[in-house]
Scaffold this active site. Structure first.
Site, PDB file in Angstrom:
ATOM      1  N   LYS A   1      11.027  37.326  75.800  1.00  0.00           N
ATOM      2  CA  LYS A   1      10.382  36.055  76.139  1.00  0.00           C
ATOM      3  C   LYS A   1      10.006  35.316  74.851  1.00  0.00           C
ATOM      4  CE  LYS A   1       6.326  34.176  78.343  1.00  0.00           C
ATOM      5  NZ  LYS A   1       5.008  34.475  78.887  1.00  0.00           N
TER       6      LYS A   1
ATOM      7  N   HIS B   1       6.982  70.513  91.895  1.00  0.00           N
ATOM      8  CA  HIS B   1       7.198  71.774  91.184  1.00  0.00           C
ATOM      9  C   HIS B   1       6.679  71.711  89.757  1.00  0.00           C
ATOM     10  CE1 HIS B   1       9.441  73.257  94.609  1.00  0.00           C
ATOM     11  NE2 HIS B   1       9.841  72.002  94.729  1.00  0.00           N
TER      12      HIS B   1
ATOM     13  N   GLY C   1       5.438  38.528  80.841  1.00  0.00           N
ATOM     14  CA  GLY C   1       6.510  39.500  80.592  1.00  0.00           C
ATOM     15  C   GLY C   1       6.601  40.556  81.685  1.00  0.00           C
ATOM     16  N   ARG C   2       5.445  41.086  82.101  1.00  0.00           N
ATOM     17  CA  ARG C   2       5.457  42.172  83.084  1.00  0.00           C
ATOM     18  C   ARG C   2       5.638  41.658  84.513  1.00  0.00           C
ATOM     19  NH1 ARG C   2       0.753  41.602  80.323  1.00  0.00           N
ATOM     20  NH2 ARG C   2      -1.129  41.000  81.444  1.00  0.00           N
TER      21      ARG C   2
ATOM     22  N   GLU D   1      10.877  45.199  67.650  1.00  0.00           N
ATOM     23  CA  GLU D   1      11.832  46.211  68.117  1.00  0.00           C
ATOM     24  C   GLU D   1      13.106  45.552  68.632  1.00  0.00           C
ATOM     25  OE1 GLU D   1       8.646  45.979  68.864  1.00  0.00           O
ATOM     26  OE2 GLU D   1       7.717  47.914  69.273  1.00  0.00           O
TER      27      GLU D   1
ATOM     28  N   LYS E   1       0.496  46.096  66.466  1.00  0.00           N
ATOM     29  CA  LYS E   1       1.663  45.403  65.911  1.00  0.00           C
ATOM     30  C   LYS E   1       1.364  44.903  64.503  1.00  0.00           C
ATOM     31  CE  LYS E   1       3.287  43.372  70.269  1.00  0.00           C
ATOM     32  NZ  LYS E   1       3.569  42.132  70.966  1.00  0.00           N
TER      33      LYS E   1
ATOM     34  N   GLU F   1      -1.223  47.045  81.590  1.00  0.00           N
ATOM     35  CA  GLU F   1      -1.301  45.910  80.666  1.00  0.00           C
ATOM     36  C   GLU F   1      -2.094  44.779  81.334  1.00  0.00           C
ATOM     37  OE1 GLU F   1       1.748  44.744  77.240  1.00  0.00           O
ATOM     38  OE2 GLU F   1       2.397  43.904  79.145  1.00  0.00           O
TER      39      GLU F   1
HETATM   40  O1  F6P Z   1       3.692  44.144  73.266  1.00  0.00           O
HETATM   41  C1  F6P Z   1       3.511  43.785  74.566  1.00  0.00           C
HETATM   42  C2  F6P Z   1       4.471  42.726  75.015  1.00  0.00           C
HETATM   43  O2  F6P Z   1       4.042  41.504  74.552  1.00  0.00           O
HETATM   44  C3  F6P Z   1       4.606  42.743  76.519  1.00  0.00           C
HETATM   45  O3  F6P Z   1       3.612  42.022  77.136  1.00  0.00           O
HETATM   46  C4  F6P Z   1       5.966  42.200  76.705  1.00  0.00           C
HETATM   47  O4  F6P Z   1       6.504  42.491  77.972  1.00  0.00           O
HETATM   48  C5  F6P Z   1       6.708  42.886  75.584  1.00  0.00           C
HETATM   49  O5  F6P Z   1       5.786  42.939  74.532  1.00  0.00           O
HETATM   50  C6  F6P Z   1       7.981  42.231  75.145  1.00  0.00           C
HETATM   51  O6  F6P Z   1       7.778  40.912  74.774  1.00  0.00           O
HETATM   52  P1  F6P Z   1       9.005  39.929  74.593  1.00  0.00           P
HETATM   53  O7  F6P Z   1       9.672  39.761  75.899  1.00  0.00           O
HETATM   54  O8  F6P Z   1       8.386  38.647  74.095  1.00  0.00           O
HETATM   55  O9  F6P Z   1       9.926  40.541  73.579  1.00  0.00           O
END
Ligand code: F6P
Length: 545
Positions: A208, A386, A269-270, A214, A506, A355
């Site tokens: 987003k 189990h 995002g979620r 990452e 972060k 979150e």
């Molecule tokens: O670090 C948390 C977060 O901001 C989440 O809320 C989000 O889903 C995820 O990182 C990824 O964010 P993006 O879609 O901006 O890469």
């Protein structure tokens, strides 16, 4: 509202008084007292049949919880969300995932624009693209059709897509291969690209913000892999598409904005698996089935918006979560899908719930004076039986469980589905009613073993049953949890739509990355433990095995 006003609410205080009555009784006696209990505490909505009669409640509990919802104006908050008000106060944003699944022609205005019209324009673009890829019209740089799709994203840009792919695999194009990369650990990307022909591979870079370390690191490595295999920078245009709300950053990264699918800042995002973030889902199951998934979401949205609280499934589920969390003091919830295809559902729910509601201050910034979001965790049944179910049955903490099951299997195979579902039903029964010492004795158990074999029961659970795991059911199920999370957040008076807590880690990581990699070994100014760890890592990193 402040912490003071929640715990001073008349209904909250009444619930505190009422707790003693419930704690002094058992599910066994609650069922004995009321032969209509199962019907009374079962609600059907949007294709889901939800039995919460094995929760530790009686009619009075539910009445008081409804009073709490009224006092905290849960319905008013929901209406504000549906109207597109900026209920995400700390980020000054509307929260409109419900617009992502509103039918064409409906209108939800946000900041002067019709969100639903924007959504359908984007869905149409996604559908054209997905059809072109699925029909083999979209060709790779060397002219080959796409056979592999690799989604690169993390958090909401990964968990929804991978969960939905696993859940709906049966409905997907089995001649195509779908892989998901989230972790910045190189192993994730290397394994996901292992054995793939770059000429047949499409990468979806899902972010987003398009600023997530990452994802961008993995996307750069994937681009390098692709260009190396195909021997031409221009290949990127045919092998990379982006999903983002940040056009500038997509362009800066080198992806043509013609190949970008947008979402908006009013989609968290979620809460985004049904937006363009679900491009991999649409590629897998096709636009028609994707539309069915959206219809499932929408059916639950309508139920949530239009049904009186007393029969409103997400409101009831949210209030029960509060009852267990704040009054019966359970700090975790186990999510136990009896469907192997839902194996990533607990992980998906962890982000959605934790979150959203892992917050320590109210909307006004005052410390909450009560517990907020519980810890969600889980594994599919029967596997969990189990491993960790022992603690569920005889541990010292009661863990409320959500069991999720389906009447008809995706893969009929002998008696397997009946065994699976019988196990679900039996587990909920065992947790609720246990096995008394008398029952154990009556089985001829030696005296010394009686306490060991006794199960006290009285452990709460909810059973959610649906006919079959379909795109529609999955949509309803996810929306059920979304609105339950909303209900909990509204009662607690917190911002369920921001996530400031993840920022500190972060920021610190950015600094530590320089410190562990800078050959000049910069001076360290952390605490003693962090400094020592960085030094130790630097030394080991340089060492040869
Ligand atoms: O670090 C948390 C977060 O901001 C989440 O809320 C989000 O889903 C995820 O990182 C990824 O964010 P993006 O879609 O901006 O890469």
């Amino acid at each position: 509202m402040t912490a003071y006003s929640l715990t001073q609410c008349a209904s909250w205080r009444a619930l505190e008084r009422h707790r003693a009555r419930i704690e002094s009784t058992t599910l066994r006696s609650l069922f004995d007292e009321d032969d209509k209990r199962a019907e009374r505490f079962t609600v059907d909505a949007a294709g889901l049949h939800c039995d919460f009669s094995k929760q530790r409640i009686n009619q009075e509990t539910l009445r008081l919880l409804m009073d709490l919802a009224r006092e905290r104006d849960v319905v008013g908050h929901a209406q504000a969300m549906f109207r597109g008000e900026h209920i995400n106060r700390t980020e000054d944003r509307a929260v409109l995932h419900v617009a992502l699944r509103a039918p064409r022609g409906e209108k939800i205005m946000v900041d002067g624009l019709d969100a639903v019209a924007q959504v359908h324009d984007m869905l149409d673009r996604m559908a054209r693209f997905c059809n072109a890829v699925r029909d083999g019209e979209w060709r790779g740089h060397g002219g080959k059709p796409v056979r592999n799709v690799v989604n690169i994203g993390i958090g909401g840009s990964d968990l929804g897509p991978v969960m939905a792919y696993e859940a709906l695999r049966h409905y997907s194009r089995r001649d195509m291969c779908f892989r998901f990369v989230s972790n910045v650990d190189g192993a994730d990307l290397l394994e996901a690209t292992r054995g793939l022909d770059a000429g047949e591979t499409l990468f979806i870079v899902c972010s987003k913000s398009f600023g997530t370390l990452e994802t961008l690191t993995n996307a750069r490595a994937a681009r390098q892999w692709c260009v190396q295999q195909l021997g031409d920078e221009r290949a990127v245009a045919r092998h990379f598409v982006a999903v983002s709300a940040n056009e500038k950053k997509v362009r800066d990264f080198g992806i043509d904005v013609q190949n970008m699918f947008a979402l908006w800042d009013w989609v968290g995002g979620r809460y985004s698996m049904d937006s363009a973030i679900g491009l991999s889902t649409m590629l897998a199951i096709g636009p028609t089935q994707f539309a069915q998934m959206l219809a499932g979401f929408h059916a639950m949205d309508e139920h949530f918006r239009d049904t009186p609280a007393e029969r409103n499934l997400p409101i009831i589920m949210g209030l029960l979560a509060i009852w267990n969390n704040n009054f019966l003091r359970s700090s975790t919830v186990a999510v136990l899908p009896y469907a192997d295809d839902l194996k990533r559902f607990p992980a998906y729910l962890q982000q959605l719930t934790m979150e959203s509601n892992g917050k320590h201050v109210t909307l006004d910034g005052a410390p909450v004076g009560y517990d907020t979001g519980p810890i969600y965790w889980g594994e599919p049944g029967t596997n969990g039986q189990h491993s960790f179910y022992q603690l569920l049955h005889q541990g010292t903490r009661a863990v409320p469980c959500d069991f999720i099951g389906f009447a008809r299997p995706i893969h009929p195979l002998g008696r397997q589905h009946d065994i699976l579902m019988a196990s679900l039903i039996a587990q909920a029964e065992a947790l609720a009613f246990g096995k008394t010492a008398d029952q154990v004795r009556a089985e001829g158990t030696p005296k010394t073993l009686v306490p060991h074999r006794t199960c006290l029961g009285n452990r709460p659970s909810t059973v959610v049953l649906a006919e079959q795991l379909t795109p529609h059911t999955l949509g309803s199920l996810v929306a059920l949890y979304e609105h339950s999370v909303f209900t909990q957040g509204a009662v607690w008076g917190i911002d369920s739509f921001d996530q400031w807590g993840v920022e500190l880690g972060k920021q610190l990581a950015t600094q530590v990355i320089d410190e562990v990699t800078d050959e000049r070994e910069p001076a360290l100014a952390h605490d003693g433990s962090t400094n020592a760890l960085i030094r130790h890592y630097r030394a080991l990193r340089g060492a040869r095995p």
